[in-house]
Design a protein around this motif. Structure first.
Motif, mmCIF file in Angstrom:
data_model
loop_
_atom_site.group_PDB
_atom_site.id
_atom_site.type_symbol
_atom_site.label_atom_id
_atom_site.label_comp_id
_atom_site.label_asym_id
_atom_site.label_seq_id
_atom_site.Cartn_x
_atom_site.Cartn_y
_atom_site.Cartn_z
ATOM 1 N N SER A 33 0.745 -1.223 0.120
ATOM 2 C CA SER A 33 -0.081 0.065 0.097
ATOM 3 C C SER A 33 0.987 1.248 0.020
ATOM 4 O O SER A 33 0.616 2.174 -0.685
ATOM 5 N N GLU A 93 4.850 -0.652 3.803
ATOM 6 C CA GLU A 93 3.601 -0.865 4.393
ATOM 7 C C GLU A 93 2.658 -1.682 3.377
ATOM 8 O O GLU A 93 2.869 -1.434 2.299
ATOM 9 N N VAL A 102 -1.004 -4.183 2.765
ATOM 10 C CA VAL A 102 -2.366 -4.602 3.293
ATOM 11 C C VAL A 102 -2.473 -5.920 2.876
ATOM 12 O O VAL A 102 -2.233 -6.572 1.799
ATOM 13 N N ARG A 139 -3.993 -3.556 7.454
ATOM 14 C CA ARG A 139 -2.521 -2.646 6.957
ATOM 15 C C ARG A 139 -1.618 -2.691 8.187
ATOM 16 O O ARG A 139 -1.760 -2.622 9.152
#
Length: 142
Positions: free
Chosen positions: A119, A125, A127, A137
């Motif tokens: 993401s 990061e 998801v 997340r």
């Protein structure tokens, strides 16, 4: 005559018991290396020519369902598993193109990863879509 004919192009990922395994997901890295997610772990074909080898070092769970390659740096790869009581780890991160893995998702138990996406790749990061648990997340740290 058959309009559709099956043709075996390659046999991927032979299990320790010499049986073909179910390939659940497959990705291609920038250098042409293939990675396959299976119920026996992760397999790697560095040549793209059918030279499959196990690549599950560091995985505590070999029931792998999804793989996601970082969009700008294919050294970073996520592997999503089916968390179980006996092997609860469900998310693993590789920083070396799938040669070794570190557990990064262990707070949830007994959930299967049905989807993975980066993401915000700039901060690692991602998801993860988890069966019966929605989307989570995660900011990852190897």
């Amino acid at each position: 005559s058959d309009v559709y004919k099956r043709q075996v192009v390659d046999t991927c990922c032979v299990s320790p018991f010499d049986l073909a395994v179910d390939v659940r997901d497959m990705v291609v890295l920038a250098d042409g290396t293939l990675l396959a997610a299976t119920g026996w772990g992760i397999y790697r074909d560095p040549t793209g020519e059918g030279a499959w080898e196990p690549s599950s070092g560091g995985l505590g769970n070999f029931d792998v369902w999804r793989l996601a390659v970082h969009p700008t740096d294919s050294r970073w790869i996520l592997a999503g598993c089916s968390g179980k009581v006996a092997s609860p780890g469900w998310l693993y991160l590789s920083a070396d193109g799938g040669r070794s893995w570190s557990e990064v998702g262990s707070t949830l138990r007994a959930r299967r990863v049905t989807g993975l996406v980066w993401s915000d790749p700039s901060v690692l990061e991602a998801v993860a879509l988890l069966e019966w648990s929605g989307a989570w997340r995660l900011r990852l740290r190897p």
